[in-house]
Design an enzyme around this catalytic site. Structure first.
Site, PDB file in Angstrom:
ATOM      1  N   LYS A  93       0.843  -1.196   0.000  1.00  0.00           N
ATOM      2  CA  LYS A  93       0.000   0.000   0.000  1.00  0.00           C
ATOM      3  C   LYS A  93       0.876   1.242   0.000  1.00  0.00           C
ATOM      4  CE  LYS A  93      -3.806  -0.467   2.471  1.00  0.00           C
ATOM      5  NZ  LYS A  93      -4.341  -0.741   3.810  1.00  0.00           N
TER       6      LYS A  93
ATOM      7  N   ARG B 208      -3.200   3.151   8.662  1.00  0.00           N
ATOM      8  CA  ARG B 208      -3.577   2.014   7.820  1.00  0.00           C
ATOM      9  C   ARG B 208      -2.483   0.959   7.789  1.00  0.00           C
ATOM     10  NH1 ARG B 208      -4.764   4.553   2.043  1.00  0.00           N
ATOM     11  NH2 ARG B 208      -6.096   2.694   1.898  1.00  0.00           N
TER      12      ARG B 208
ATOM     13  N   GLY C  36      -8.154  -6.981   4.049  1.00  0.00           N
ATOM     14  CA  GLY C  36      -9.065  -7.010   5.189  1.00  0.00           C
ATOM     15  C   GLY C  36      -8.579  -7.819   6.379  1.00  0.00           C
TER      16      GLY C  36
ATOM     17  N   MET D 248      -5.921  -7.172   8.281  1.00  0.00           N
ATOM     18  CA  MET D 248      -5.402  -6.367   9.387  1.00  0.00           C
ATOM     19  C   MET D 248      -6.237  -5.105   9.536  1.00  0.00           C
ATOM     20  SD  MET D 248      -1.393  -6.916   9.017  1.00  0.00           S
ATOM     21  CE  MET D 248      -1.532  -6.554   7.310  1.00  0.00           C
TER      22      MET D 248
ATOM     23  N   ARG E 229      -3.667  -1.436  -6.265  1.00  0.00           N
ATOM     24  CA  ARG E 229      -2.892  -2.681  -6.187  1.00  0.00           C
ATOM     25  C   ARG E 229      -3.298  -3.522  -7.368  1.00  0.00           C
ATOM     26  NH1 ARG E 229      -6.039  -4.668  -0.824  1.00  0.00           N
ATOM     27  NH2 ARG E 229      -8.119  -4.579  -1.670  1.00  0.00           N
TER      28      ARG E 229
ATOM     29  N   HIS F  28     -14.869  -7.902   1.328  1.00  0.00           N
ATOM     30  CA  HIS F  28     -13.706  -8.749   1.580  1.00  0.00           C
ATOM     31  C   HIS F  28     -14.010 -10.225   1.361  1.00  0.00           C
ATOM     32  CE1 HIS F  28     -10.949  -5.738   2.649  1.00  0.00           C
ATOM     33  NE2 HIS F  28     -11.565  -5.343   3.751  1.00  0.00           N
TER      34      HIS F  28
ATOM     35  N   ARG G  15      -2.450 -47.864 -18.080  1.00  0.00           N
ATOM     36  CA  ARG G  15      -2.341 -48.998 -17.153  1.00  0.00           C
ATOM     37  C   ARG G  15      -3.314 -50.085 -17.555  1.00  0.00           C
ATOM     38  NH1 ARG G  15      -2.141 -44.365 -12.810  1.00  0.00           N
ATOM     39  NH2 ARG G  15      -3.629 -43.680 -14.363  1.00  0.00           N
TER      40      ARG G  15
ATOM     41  N   ARG H 260       1.592 -49.927 -20.569  1.00  0.00           N
ATOM     42  CA  ARG H 260       2.362 -50.651 -19.564  1.00  0.00           C
ATOM     43  C   ARG H 260       1.760 -52.027 -19.366  1.00  0.00           C
ATOM     44  NH1 ARG H 260       2.521 -48.681 -13.465  1.00  0.00           N
ATOM     45  NH2 ARG H 260       0.392 -49.475 -13.543  1.00  0.00           N
TER      46      ARG H 260
ATOM     47  N   GLU I 275      11.663 -47.420 -11.648  1.00  0.00           N
ATOM     48  CA  GLU I 275      10.960 -47.204 -10.382  1.00  0.00           C
ATOM     49  C   GLU I 275      11.579 -47.994  -9.239  1.00  0.00           C
ATOM     50  OE1 GLU I 275       6.893 -48.358 -11.125  1.00  0.00           O
ATOM     51  OE2 GLU I 275       7.519 -49.992 -12.428  1.00  0.00           O
TER      52      GLU I 275
ATOM     53  N   SER J 268      10.803 -44.320 -18.433  1.00  0.00           N
ATOM     54  CA  SER J 268       9.746 -43.510 -17.844  1.00  0.00           C
ATOM     55  C   SER J 268       9.885 -43.617 -16.330  1.00  0.00           C
ATOM     56  CB  SER J 268       8.384 -44.024 -18.305  1.00  0.00           C
ATOM     57  OG  SER J 268       7.368 -43.322 -17.645  1.00  0.00           O
TER      58      SER J 268
ATOM     59  N   GLY K  61       8.777 -43.797 -12.955  1.00  0.00           N
ATOM     60  CA  GLY K  61       7.536 -44.013 -12.215  1.00  0.00           C
ATOM     61  C   GLY K  61       7.769 -43.518 -10.804  1.00  0.00           C
ATOM     62  N   THR K  62       7.528 -42.226 -10.618  1.00  0.00           N
ATOM     63  CA  THR K  62       8.004 -41.617  -9.373  1.00  0.00           C
ATOM     64  C   THR K  62       7.178 -42.010  -8.150  1.00  0.00           C
ATOM     65  OG1 THR K  62       6.853 -39.621 -10.034  1.00  0.00           O
ATOM     66  CG2 THR K  62       9.227 -39.693 -10.394  1.00  0.00           C
ATOM     67  N   ASN K  63       5.999 -42.590  -8.350  1.00  0.00           N
ATOM     68  CA  ASN K  63       5.269 -43.055  -7.166  1.00  0.00           C
ATOM     69  C   ASN K  63       6.039 -44.200  -6.510  1.00  0.00           C
ATOM     70  OD1 ASN K  63       3.358 -41.233  -7.969  1.00  0.00           O
ATOM     71  ND2 ASN K  63       1.861 -42.751  -8.625  1.00  0.00           N
ATOM     72  N   ASP K  64       6.320 -45.231  -7.288  1.00  0.00           N
ATOM     73  CA  ASP K  64       7.061 -46.364  -6.736  1.00  0.00           C
ATOM     74  C   ASP K  64       8.501 -45.996  -6.413  1.00  0.00           C
ATOM     75  OD1 ASP K  64       5.637 -48.717  -6.179  1.00  0.00           O
ATOM     76  OD2 ASP K  64       5.231 -48.981  -8.322  1.00  0.00           O
TER      77      ASP K  64
ATOM     78  N   CYS L 261       6.269 -40.230 -15.325  1.00  0.00           N
ATOM     79  CA  CYS L 261       4.839 -40.416 -15.157  1.00  0.00           C
ATOM     80  C   CYS L 261       4.617 -40.611 -13.662  1.00  0.00           C
ATOM     81  CB  CYS L 261       4.320 -41.590 -15.966  1.00  0.00           C
ATOM     82  SG  CYS L 261       4.964 -43.177 -15.443  1.00  0.00           S
TER      83      CYS L 261
ATOM     84  N   TYR M 283       9.745 -35.546 -21.594  1.00  0.00           N
ATOM     85  CA  TYR M 283       8.306 -35.372 -21.425  1.00  0.00           C
ATOM     86  C   TYR M 283       7.874 -35.582 -19.982  1.00  0.00           C
ATOM     87  CZ  TYR M 283       7.740 -40.461 -21.168  1.00  0.00           C
ATOM     88  OH  TYR M 283       7.797 -41.768 -20.778  1.00  0.00           O
TER      89      TYR M 283
HETATM   90  P1  ADP Z   1      -7.923  -2.342   3.892  1.00  0.00           P
HETATM   91  O1  ADP Z   1      -6.583  -2.911   3.712  1.00  0.00           O
HETATM   92  O2  ADP Z   1      -8.777  -3.088   4.813  1.00  0.00           O
HETATM   93  O3  ADP Z   1      -8.571  -1.998   2.594  1.00  0.00           O
HETATM   94  P2  ADP Z   1      -7.372   0.467   4.176  1.00  0.00           P
HETATM   95  O4  ADP Z   1      -6.213   0.951   4.907  1.00  0.00           O
HETATM   96  O5  ADP Z   1      -7.268   0.502   2.700  1.00  0.00           O
HETATM   97  O6  ADP Z   1      -7.725  -0.975   4.688  1.00  0.00           O
HETATM   98  O7  ADP Z   1      -8.579   1.370   4.659  1.00  0.00           O
HETATM   99  C1  ADP Z   1      -9.895   0.967   4.848  1.00  0.00           C
HETATM  100  C2  ADP Z   1     -10.826   1.970   4.203  1.00  0.00           C
HETATM  101  O8  ADP Z   1     -10.639   3.280   4.699  1.00  0.00           O
HETATM  102  C3  ADP Z   1     -10.634   2.041   2.723  1.00  0.00           C
HETATM  103  O9  ADP Z   1     -11.878   2.101   2.083  1.00  0.00           O
HETATM  104  C4  ADP Z   1      -9.908   3.321   2.522  1.00  0.00           C
HETATM  105  O10 ADP Z   1     -10.196   3.873   1.285  1.00  0.00           O
HETATM  106  C5  ADP Z   1     -10.421   4.184   3.656  1.00  0.00           C
HETATM  107  N1  ADP Z   1      -9.409   5.164   4.024  1.00  0.00           N
HETATM  108  C6  ADP Z   1      -8.159   4.900   4.440  1.00  0.00           C
HETATM  109  N2  ADP Z   1      -7.461   6.021   4.631  1.00  0.00           N
HETATM  110  C7  ADP Z   1      -8.281   7.051   4.344  1.00  0.00           C
HETATM  111  C8  ADP Z   1      -8.135   8.465   4.332  1.00  0.00           C
HETATM  112  N3  ADP Z   1      -6.979   9.050   4.644  1.00  0.00           N
HETATM  113  N4  ADP Z   1      -9.184   9.200   3.991  1.00  0.00           N
HETATM  114  C9  ADP Z   1     -10.349   8.606   3.652  1.00  0.00           C
HETATM  115  N5  ADP Z   1     -10.554   7.289   3.638  1.00  0.00           N
HETATM  116  C10 ADP Z   1      -9.533   6.506   3.975  1.00  0.00           C
HETATM  117 MG    MG Z   2      -7.809  -0.887   1.231  1.00  0.00          MG
HETATM  118 MG    MG Z   3       4.947 -48.566 -10.368  1.00  0.00          MG
END
Ligand code: ADP
Ligand code: MG
Ligand code: MG
Length: 901
Positions: free
Chosen positions: A28, A98, A107, A109, A342, A458, A564, A620, A755, A774, A776-779, A842, A862
């Site tokens: 981020k 954040r 989502g 953390m 992202r 999420h 087989r 085989r 094998e 060939s 035969g990696t299981n055996d 195989c 192969y």
């Molecule tokens: P997550 O990883 O759970 O998406 P974020 O850090 O992106 O967490 O933030 C959660 C929400 O809060 C997101 O929708 C983000 O756009 C919003 N948000 C984060 N920082 C700000 C900010 N400075 N102003 C307005 N909205 C924010």
């Molecule tokens: Mg986010």
């Molecule tokens: Mg075999």
């Protein structure tokens, strides 16, 4: 990691970073910096590094003095730009705190918004915006989030008070709540905080900031984040960065809003802006799935200029990163701000389409397109779907959040879903709203159905990542948690009842409905075509029936690497004859029974040859010990006992006794190491004789029908060159007898499975009699480790994995250090003796990516795998070439520069 603290700079302003610094700044933070440099509208802020997070843990959970002063300096830098002050009673600076890990963990953390509000600054915010209700709404949100995330107070306590206040004042929605009521609520929230933490809600804004940063560091180790890391093998010592960013407000009125957008459709990959937004709302409202948002298209009519800017920014970001982006935005008084970008999570179907489209648009190379696909997701593409049947009436319809069809018993919470799954049941997780805390429930479920929340919630994101079908925002759904029932419109269902969902159309059905077989889309065919241009390994199929042969050809197999023949013995009509043949007392009797089996085998082979016209078919000869074809001994003894009790039928009694005696005589202490494979062929040459005859009769007969036939005969379980020498002589003799004139036109090959470790060691001598090896990696794995697979997996393998004696199950992932060394040795020795010796693998490892990389590395010709794994193997083989050219290094570097989150 040493306990020594990392002394580098720990805070970077957004102006100071860029996207290549993801390891330090998190995804981020790196991207916020990159977007700042691109001149996009990013609210100013700074990033606290992942190293600072590591230090925090090393110091037993405290922020160092240096870090605190670096943070203060960075805050004043923001103050300058924004012309306001942190903690100021008139023009207060507010920030969000954040989380932002190196690898995307949507989502998992925590994030805190509106930090910097206290009893004084809230007044300044109210005055500045001329909006008391907005200011106190922000304040109560902040106290709630801070209380929950920093102080660990259950969020339900806060929301309960909100609900009470609303019902007391007869307010149906948050929008109707007055400024005075919000203010009253902040008072109640502060009391709650005091009651639960024993301290006043902190009024010092720097104290707020320090506590929040510490809490985000700690959220790295919350339960759901740990589950997620384990699931996606994200290292636990990576740590999270923290972003502190000045707030912008989507909740200031009707010309404000917040939303999420994907630059392409993350569900099917279509090239279209795809997003959702809420008017008058703050960030979390969209992603948390509390309200079902509106489609982005509506914004075009509502705020055309803003939409135009957003579309331009989206196009620019996608071009810059050369990949589909997932973008968070907020609109404050019709001004657009971007808060995150992202590379967007997507379904496998979308991943394939986007890779092909970007390649065709000239944005990425062929190799990059192939490398964009996580091969483990290809399975999802071959997922089954619900056939669109006219007569099938849905109970309800929601948003098609993650494609594919699934059926399962309704489970109303994640714990039940887990328990039932554990007991071997298929479950459907059904919940009112989606929460990232349900991740273990989603993992256990076949699919997910929710009442609220949009396609960018999420849970939808997580479900898509796991390839699980998901229907979201199904507003006809209501749940009675006490009665453990759900209502879908007029229908009432109990927990435990079976329902089906179609994540492609959003439909929900009663009971389980028929699923149709997967098909390859034109995009997948194109992408596999690109992979074929790159790869060097040939991809063959393990196929025992003409049906499997046809499927594998559809999936692009270039031949059959393992057929087989014993599987052909098991059908109802054949097994009795096979059994009599095994039980026969004399060679003559056995031969006459084999003569009855011969035409059946011949017709199987004809079908196989026909299906694979022009391609090689490796057959085989019989491999398993004979007792596997015989009836169960205990059952026979029981039958005999009953017969004796009843008395009578002396003939039947004699037959049973004879059979029992014969089975006893065939019993072995250790069948895996007993009379099987080529040992059987040498002991009872008439069996192999019949099979070889059937192969060549079939070859001759289809050749007459102008089908190009390329039989390869494979001798199993060879451990000594003389075994192969003898059996090869048998093949050549029978071939010349059967083929007669055609002997010159039909070419065939004779090879062996490697094998038994001794065969690998003596590969040069064995190669003298073989046209191909060939592995035969299981055996080979069983015999190299000295584990019998069933016993190992049933008894001790998991404890070996837990104790770190083994790091992987060697039956799933080829053991390159041990078994792999034997393979390498055998290839070198074998090819040294005979340069045109063909080598391949195989066995189940043929469908495993790391094993395929290994095959490329040691120069096999192969890989042969199960039919549905063929597309996977084609892609993995291409990626193996790219990796071996060292191009992986450059794409890897780029993956760091193009992070997700
Ligand atoms: P997550 O990883 O759970 O998406 P974020 O850090 O992106 O967490 O933030 C959660 C929400 O809060 C997101 O929708 C983000 O756009 C919003 N948000 C984060 N920082 C700000 C900010 N400075 N102003 C307005 N909205 C924010
Ligand atoms: Mg986010
Ligand atoms: Mg075999």
């Amino acid at each position: 990691m040493s306990a020594e603290l990392i002394k580098e700079k720990q805070v970077y302003l957004f102006e100071e970073g860029n996207a290549s610094m993801v390891k330090l700044l998190g995804g981020k933070g790196g991207n916020l910096a990159e977007m700042t440099a691109l001149g996009l509208p990013i609210p100013p802020g700074f990033t606290i590094t992942t190293d600072a997070c590591k230090n925090y843990y090393k110091q037993g959970g405290s922020l160092s003095g240096e870090l605190q002063s670096e943070m203060r300096r960075a805050v004043s830098a923001i103050e300058k730009v924004k012309d306001c002050r942190f903690g100021d009673g008139e023009r207060p600076l507010l920030v969000s705190v954040r989380s932002g890990s190196v690898t995307s963990m949507p989502g998992m953390m925590d994030t805190i918004l509106n930090l910097g509000l206290n009893d004084e600054t809230v007044k300044g915010l109210a005055q500045q915006t001329n909006n008391d209700s907005f200011a106190y709404d922000c304040y109560r949100r902040f106290i709630g989030m801070f209380g929950e995330i920093v102080l660990g107070i259950p969020s339900i306590l806060f929301s309960r008070q909100l609900e009470e206040l609303k019902s007391h004042a007869s307010r149906d929605s948050d929008q109707e709540v007055t400024a005075g009521e919000w203010k009253q609520l902040t008072g109640l929230y502060k009391m709650l905080v005091k009651e639960h933490s024993g301290k006043e809600f902190p009024q010092d804004v720097y104290q707020q900031l320090n506590m929040a940063v510490g809490a985000v560091f700690r959220s790295w180790n919350n339960a759901r984040a740990k589950v997620y890391r384990k699931l996606y093998s994200i290292p636990h010592d990576q740590g999270t960065a923290v972003n502190v960013q000045s707030m912008v407000f989507g909740n200031r009125g009707e010309d404000c809003g917040t939303g999420v957008l994907f630059t392409r459709n993350p569900s099917n990959g279509a090239k279209e802006l795809y997003g959702e937004y809420l008017i008058n709302a703050q960030g979390e409202d969209v992603v948390a799935g509390l309200r079902t948002p509106r489609k982005l298209g509506e914004l075009k009519d509502e705020m055309p200029e803003v939409y135009g800017q957003l579309a331009a920014a989206a196009a620019g970001l996608e071009a810059h990163y050369r990949d589909m982006q997932d973008i968070e935005f907020t609109i404050e008084n019709r001004t657009l701000y971007l808060l995150q970008t992202r590379s967007g999570k997507r379904t496998a179907q979308a991943a394939v389409k986007i890779a092909v489209d970007l390649y065709e648009e000239g944005a990425i190379t062929k190799e990059e397109a192939v490398n964009r696909i996580d091969v483990s997701h290809l399975d999802q593409l071959l997922h089954r779907s619900i056939a669109p049947l006219e007569e099938l009436k849905p109970l309800a319809i929601g948003l098609p959040a993650s494609p594919g069809g699934a059926s399962g018993m309704i489970a109303l919470d994640a714990e039940i879903a887990e328990t039932w799954k554990h007991n071997g049941k298929n479950v459907m997780l059904v919940s009112a709203e989606t929460s990232p805390e349900d991740i273990h429930g989603i993992l256990a479920a076949e699919g997910v159905l929710t009442g609220r929340g949009g396609m960018t919630s999420h849970a939808a994101v997580v479900a898509r990542g796991m390839g699980k079908p998901c229907v979201c925002g199904c507003d006809q759904l209501s749940i009675d948690a006490e009665q453990r029932t759900i209502h879908l419109g007029d229908y009432v269902l109990k927990e435990g009842d079976v329902i089906s969902i179609d994540g492609t159309s959003g439909r929900v059905y009663a009971g389980s409905v028929p699923l149709s077989d997967p098909e390859m889309t034109p995009e997948l065919l194109k992408l596999l075509g690109l992979a074929d241009e790159i790869r060097e390994l040939n991809i063959y199929a393990n196929a025992d029936t003409p049906h499997d042969a046809r499927i594998s050809r559809q999936f692009g197999a270039e031949g059959i690497g393992l057929c087989r023949t014993e599987h052909m013995f098991f059908s109802d009509t054949r097994l009795p004859i096979v059994q009599s043949m095994i039980l026969a007392d004399s060679r003559e009797e056995r031969i006459s029974l084999l003569e009855r089996i011969l035409p059946m085998q011949q017709s199987d082979f004809e079908d196989m040859f026909e299906a694979m016209d022009g391609l090689q078919v490796t057959i085989r000869l019989l491999d398993p010990p004979l007792h596997e074809f015989l009836p169960n001994l205990e059952q026979l003894e029981e039958q005999l006992r009953r017969l004796k009790l009843r008395g009578g039928d002396i003939e039947e009694e004699k037959r049973l006794k004879h059979m029992i005696a014969k089975i006893r005589s065939l019993q072995e202490r250790n069948p895996m190491l007993g009379l099987r494979g080529c040992r059987l062929g040498i002991q009872f040459p008439e069996i192999y004789d019949m099979q070889i005859e059937a192969v060549f009769r079939a070859a001759k007969s289809v050749a007459h029908r102008r089908i190009e036939v390329r039989p390869e005969i494979m001798i199993p379980l060879v451990g000594d060159p003389r075994e192969l020498k003898q059996l090869r002589a048998l093949v050549d003799k029978v071939a010349s007898q059967v083929l007669g004139e055609e002997f010159k036109t039909i070419s065939y090959r004779v090879g062996t499975m490697i094998e038994v470790p001794r065969a690998a060691v003596m590969a040069d001598k064995i190669a003298e009699h073989a046209d191909f090896f060939s592995f035969g990696t299981n055996d080979l794995t069983q015999m190299t480790f000295g584990y019998s697979r069933d016993d190992a997996e049933g008894k001790f393998l998991s404890s070996y994995l837990d104790r770190n004696i083994l790091s992987e199950n060697p039956f799933q992932m080829l053991d390159q250090e041990g078994v792999g060394k034997l393979i390498e040795w055998a290839v070198t020795k074998g090819k040294g003796k005979k340069s045109f010796l063909k080598t391949g693998l195989c066995g189940e490892h043929g469908g495993d990516q790391s094993s395929i990389f290994f095959c490329q590395q040691v120069g096999l010709d192969y890989v042969s795998c199960s039919p549905y794994r063929i597309p996977y193997a084609r892609m993995a083989a291409a990626q193996a070439v790219i990796a071996s050219r060292g191009e992986a290094a450059s794409t890897k570097a780029e993956a760091v520069a193009l992070p997700s989150e």
